[in-house]
Write an enzyme that holds these catalytic residues in place. Structure first.
Site, mmCIF file in Angstrom:
data_model
loop_
_atom_site.group_PDB
_atom_site.id
_atom_site.type_symbol
_atom_site.label_atom_id
_atom_site.label_comp_id
_atom_site.label_asym_id
_atom_site.label_seq_id
_atom_site.Cartn_x
_atom_site.Cartn_y
_atom_site.Cartn_z
ATOM 1 N N ALA A 144 4.238 -2.106 14.249
ATOM 2 C CA ALA A 144 5.128 -1.029 13.818
ATOM 3 C C ALA A 144 4.332 -0.042 12.985
ATOM 4 C CB ALA A 144 6.277 -1.584 12.966
ATOM 5 N N SER B 120 12.901 -5.503 8.083
ATOM 6 C CA SER B 120 12.301 -5.252 6.771
ATOM 7 C C SER B 120 13.350 -5.269 5.681
ATOM 8 C CB SER B 120 11.604 -3.888 6.774
ATOM 9 O OG SER B 120 11.188 -3.539 5.460
ATOM 10 N N TYR C 58 10.986 4.721 7.575
ATOM 11 C CA TYR C 58 10.567 3.389 8.018
ATOM 12 C C TYR C 58 11.732 2.398 7.918
ATOM 13 C CZ TYR C 58 8.657 -1.308 7.511
ATOM 14 O OH TYR C 58 8.442 -2.651 7.625
ATOM 15 N N LYS D 194 -5.055 -2.148 4.740
ATOM 16 C CA LYS D 194 -3.875 -1.340 4.429
ATOM 17 C C LYS D 194 -4.070 -0.381 3.260
ATOM 18 C CE LYS D 194 0.126 -3.392 4.643
ATOM 19 N NZ LYS D 194 1.234 -4.372 4.521
#
Length: 342
Positions: A89, A128, A157, A198
């Site tokens: 994603a 999430s 998101y 990240k």
């Protein structure tokens, strides 16, 4: 495979696909599957030019597929796939291109749901905790449309994950296609090895370890809320090993399908987290509190805590790793070693 005498049990479906398989949670799933003796593991991901490839460097994979090649690959292996673990994603909460987010998060996940439904495969996908927005509606993983309609995610998101969950609820309510097993997972604040690619979206543990190792002072946000002290903001921090254990348990229980929270069920403060890092590194605590950036201050969450009752009722009974033990393991077994990758 011959097509004329395929048994209904479909036991020969052994291929396991992990989208986002070179990412943080995805690569930990791949490692766990390999530890279990699985040999037909396919990673779907964009490796690009960073260090992401190191997350899967130790794995013996059947294949690595670029996401653009996935539809063709799946059609070529339509009778071979047992399960798709869909972790791929656009996960940056700071991403502003909503068209890109819809294409990657909503459209692709829906397409995989339909594909798994048609080919008797299982789908375990990442939702999430960002679906809960500011948390005013609580953190109950209800899969009831009325309850979900009350949630108001704060960014594109979170909204894309929420829209996906609601679409699947609609499909189920209309008695539409469904995979033979499906589970949506609302991940809370996951930390652990293989998140290094990240950057600024890494866990506080990883970022604080780097700062302290460089001799810098640890910093946490000041509180701008009267009910919380500086560093007293609370999150449900969950060790990636526990996340993977839950996913493996779901894989071992094909009769369980639902939308589940994935956290510890116990909120802890950022100060607790920081003190755990100092302790694991054998350093004296020294924390400086800085103002929360004004750009995020009005949307800042002071409390998240997963309600884990539904997963427990479904039968998952393993204990969750404590914050202190998870941080100690992460720091001493990974971050402080020459090779921090799982």
């Amino acid at each position: 495979h011959g097509t004329g005498s395929r048994p209904d049990t479909r036991q020969e479906n052994v291929m396991l696909i992990v989208t986002g398989g070179a990412g943080f949670i995805g690569s930990n799933i791949v490692a766990a599957l390999e530890d279990r003796g699985e040999t037909d593991i396919v990673v779907v991901d964009r490796l690009r030019d960073g260090i992401k490839w190191k997350n899967i460097a130790k794995r013996n994979l059947r294949d690595i597929i670029h996401p653009d090649e996935l539809p063709v690959f799946l059609e070529q292996h339509s009778g071979d796939v047992d399960a798709i673990f869909h972790m791929g994603a656009i996960s940056a909460t700071t991403e502003t291109d909503a068209d890109k987010i819809v294409a990657n998060n909503l459209k692709l996940t829906t397409w995989l749901w339909e594909w798994c439904s048609r080919h008797s495969a299982r789908l375990i996908y990442a939702s999430s905790a960002a679906t809960y927005g500011d948390g005013k509606q609580g953190f109950d993983d209800s899969f009831n449309e009325g309850d979900m309609a009350k949630l108001a995610p704060l960014n594109a998101y979170g909204w894309s994950k929420h829209a996906t969950d609601r679409r699947f609820r609609r499909i189920l309510d209309q008695n539409g296609f469904r995979p033979k097993q499906w589970a949506g997972l609302k991940f809370f604040n996951v930390y652990g090895p293989n998140e290094y690619h990240k950057g600024g979206m890494r866990s506080v543990v990883s970022q604080m370890f780097d700062k302290l190792s460089a001799g810098e002072t640890a910093t946490l946000f000041k509180s701008h809320h009267p009910d919380y002290e500086d560093g007293g903001q609370l999150r449900d921090f969950v060790w990636v090993g526990d996340v993977v254990n839950i996913i493996m348990w779901l894989y071992d229980h094909p009769d369980v399908s639902d939308l589940f929270n994935v956290g510890t069920g116990k909120a802890r403060s950022f100060k607790d987290l920081a003190l755990s890092v100092f302790d694991a590194m054998g350093k004296e605590p020294d924390i400086k509190y800085v103002p929360t950036p004004e750009s995020i201050r009005d949307k800042y969450q002071y409390f998240t805590e997963a309600n884990m009752a539904k997963l427990r009722q479904a039968g998952y009974d393993a204990e969750m790793t404590s914050l202190e033990e998870g941080v100690r393991c992460y720091v001493q077994d990974y971050l402080a070693t020459d090779d921090p990758f799982r």
